[in-house]
Design an enzyme around this catalytic site. Structure first.
Site, PDB file in Angstrom:
ATOM      1  N   GLU A  55       3.057  33.940 -28.732  1.00 28.83           N
ATOM      2  CA  GLU A  55       3.824  34.825 -27.861  1.00 28.83           C
ATOM      3  C   GLU A  55       2.930  35.489 -26.817  1.00 28.83           C
ATOM      4  O   GLU A  55       3.332  35.652 -25.661  1.00 28.83           O
ATOM      5  CB  GLU A  55       4.566  35.881 -28.686  1.00 28.83           C
ATOM      6  CG  GLU A  55       5.744  35.339 -29.468  1.00 28.83           C
ATOM      7  CD  GLU A  55       6.840  34.775 -28.578  1.00 28.83           C
ATOM      8  OE1 GLU A  55       6.914  35.154 -27.387  1.00 28.83           O
ATOM      9  OE2 GLU A  55       7.625  33.952 -29.064  1.00 28.83           O
ATOM     10  N   TYR A 138       8.681  43.451 -25.806  1.00 26.98           N
ATOM     11  CA  TYR A 138       9.073  42.048 -25.875  1.00 26.98           C
ATOM     12  C   TYR A 138       8.356  41.335 -27.016  1.00 26.98           C
ATOM     13  O   TYR A 138       8.987  40.655 -27.838  1.00 26.98           O
ATOM     14  CB  TYR A 138       8.792  41.307 -24.561  1.00 26.98           C
ATOM     15  CG  TYR A 138       8.855  39.814 -24.797  1.00 26.98           C
ATOM     16  CD1 TYR A 138      10.077  39.178 -24.912  1.00 26.98           C
ATOM     17  CD2 TYR A 138       7.694  39.067 -25.016  1.00 26.98           C
ATOM     18  CE1 TYR A 138      10.163  37.817 -25.224  1.00 26.98           C
ATOM     19  CE2 TYR A 138       7.763  37.708 -25.325  1.00 26.98           C
ATOM     20  CZ  TYR A 138       9.002  37.094 -25.427  1.00 26.98           C
ATOM     21  OH  TYR A 138       9.071  35.767 -25.759  1.00 26.98           O
ATOM     22  N   ASP A 156      13.102  37.780 -22.354  1.00 29.37           N
ATOM     23  CA  ASP A 156      12.010  37.367 -21.485  1.00 29.37           C
ATOM     24  C   ASP A 156      12.595  36.917 -20.153  1.00 29.37           C
ATOM     25  O   ASP A 156      13.796  37.041 -19.898  1.00 29.37           O
ATOM     26  CB  ASP A 156      11.162  36.270 -22.138  1.00 29.37           C
ATOM     27  CG  ASP A 156      11.841  34.905 -22.115  1.00 29.37           C
ATOM     28  OD1 ASP A 156      13.083  34.840 -21.944  1.00 29.37           O
ATOM     29  OD2 ASP A 156      11.131  33.897 -22.267  1.00 29.37           O
ATOM     30  N   CYS A 211      18.379  25.989 -17.062  1.00 31.87           N
ATOM     31  CA  CYS A 211      18.738  27.067 -16.129  1.00 31.87           C
ATOM     32  C   CYS A 211      17.469  27.644 -15.492  1.00 31.87           C
ATOM     33  O   CYS A 211      17.163  28.830 -15.609  1.00 31.87           O
ATOM     34  CB  CYS A 211      19.516  28.151 -16.877  1.00 31.87           C
ATOM     35  SG  CYS A 211      20.393  29.304 -15.810  1.00 31.87           S
ATOM     36  N   CYS A 218      22.498  22.138 -13.740  1.00 31.88           N
ATOM     37  CA  CYS A 218      23.773  22.651 -14.243  1.00 31.88           C
ATOM     38  C   CYS A 218      24.593  21.576 -14.956  1.00 31.88           C
ATOM     39  O   CYS A 218      25.359  21.889 -15.882  1.00 31.88           O
ATOM     40  CB  CYS A 218      24.569  23.262 -13.096  1.00 31.88           C
ATOM     41  SG  CYS A 218      23.767  24.714 -12.344  1.00 31.88           S
ATOM     42  N   CYS A 221      23.973  21.616 -18.629  1.00 32.24           N
ATOM     43  CA  CYS A 221      24.137  22.902 -19.327  1.00 32.24           C
ATOM     44  C   CYS A 221      25.288  22.841 -20.323  1.00 32.24           C
ATOM     45  O   CYS A 221      26.407  22.460 -19.969  1.00 32.24           O
ATOM     46  CB  CYS A 221      24.386  24.014 -18.312  1.00 32.24           C
ATOM     47  SG  CYS A 221      24.625  25.638 -19.078  1.00 32.24           S
ATOM     48  N   CYS A 227      30.075  29.629 -17.069  1.00 31.32           N
ATOM     49  CA  CYS A 227      29.083  30.265 -16.193  1.00 31.32           C
ATOM     50  C   CYS A 227      29.753  31.001 -15.034  1.00 31.32           C
ATOM     51  O   CYS A 227      30.411  30.386 -14.179  1.00 31.32           O
ATOM     52  CB  CYS A 227      28.114  29.214 -15.661  1.00 31.32           C
ATOM     53  SG  CYS A 227      26.830  29.905 -14.590  1.00 31.32           S
TER      54      CYS A 227
END
Length: 328
Positions: A55, A138, A156, A211, A218, A221, A227
């Site tokens: 991370e 975070y 994030d 995305c 798209c 997706c 959306c």
């Protein structure tokens, strides 16, 4: 299935508990099960320490650059105690060219705190993770979720972008994280703990693979029919994102100096940073190679002085016997 339009999402909490949101959770979970990248820090046997390291390394750094450095770190220091017993300079040395090397110092400090305050085990709650040096909201949320299966709201850059398009109908999120974005993220979280962890991971993966900030895919997706941004006709961003300059910046020069220090076997005299590489008298396989790269930048003397002073001030270098070296 479709979500309410952006005008209806002024209070994102309206989505909570609705069939729209439940369908969204399960659509994303199915998609993630099918396409998620196989990454070592996602493996069931990856330790909480390995997830914490990943991370921190992944902050502002793409996966392809992190993978070899993460693997090297985990081979060298599979437990926090293994890193904690090393000088902090070794963390910086093996940080390689990931950038933002202060993250290496923070990981070293976190390893020391884990050993001294937590018996060598990564703490397992958001609050206790926040107590570690260099761990912010975070990172604490991500480690609590992905290492310990906690229901935490992870936000994030990728997740923010998906939320902005999917729910708010915006091409991009605000330049910096806002309180309303956090409220939106919290309202979208599944109540089920296990599903909440996978939701965080799946939305993050959607932002990374589909995305994307530029040229979103798209057609690939799994939730395109929901959306708000697509429904609104893909309106353009309300601002122009500012890319981070690199060539000619202090950051580039600092990176070049750090490259010299990482390979140096002894302190490097400050004047060597200013002399032509041909006059150094080093073997081509030694310090001369990164020094030559540094000299090719043709940085102004005042910029070099500013870079050296900054590295000393940030604890990424120290003076020893009249030269600079990584911290001991």
């Amino acid at each position: 299935m479709s979500l309410p339009g952006s005008a209806e999402i002024a209070s994102a909490a309206e989505l909570a508990g609705t069939p729209h949101l439940t369908d969204l959770h399960h659509s994303m979970d199915r998609w993630f099960s099918e396409v998620a990248r196989v990454l070592p820090w996602r493996a069931p046997d990856c330790s909480p320490w390995g997830i914490l390291v990943s991370e921190v390394m992944l902050q502002q750094t793409p996966v392809v650059r992190v993978l070899p450095v993460w693997e090297d770190w985990m081979d060298r220091w599979p437990e926090p105690a293994d890193l904690a017993e090393q000088p902090s300079g070794e963390a910086v040395r093996h940080w390689g060219r990931l950038g933002y090397p202060r993250r290496a110092l923070r990981l070293h400090a976190a390893a020391v705190a884990i050993v001294e305050q937590h018996g060598g085990k990564v703490p397992d709650t958001h609050a206790s993770l926040l107590s570690l040096p260099g761990v912010g909201d975070y990172t604490a949320a991500a480690v609590a979720a992905f290492a310990f299966g906690r229901r935490e709201t992870v936000v994030d850059t990728n997740i923010r972008r998906v939320h902005a398009r999917l729910v708010s109908g915006l091409a991009l999120p605000a330049p910096s994280l806002t309180a309303s974005e956090m409220r939106l993220a919290e309202s979208l979280m599944p109540d089920d703990v296990t599903l909440s962890v996978r939701w965080n991971a799946s939305v993050m993966e959607l932002g990374a693979l589909v995305c994307t900030a530029r040229s979103p895919k798209c057609s690939d997706c799994p939730v395109r029919d929901s959306c708000a941004w697509l429904a609104a006709g893909e309106p353009p961003p309300t601002y122009t994102p500012k890319g981070q300059a690199w060539h000619g910046t202090d950051r580039q020069l600092r990176g070049a100096v750090m490259a010299v220090l990482r390979v140096a076997d002894s302190p490097v005299a400050p004047e060597l940073f200013e002399r032509p590489a041909a006059d150094l008298g080093f073997d081509a396989e030694g310090t001369a190679v990164p020094l030559a790269a540094l000299h090719r930048l043709n940085s102004a003397p005042e910029q070099l002085e500013r870079a050296l002073e900054g590295l000393l001030r940030d604890g990424l270098a120290e003076m020893h016997d009249g030269g600079l070296r990584l911290p001991a």
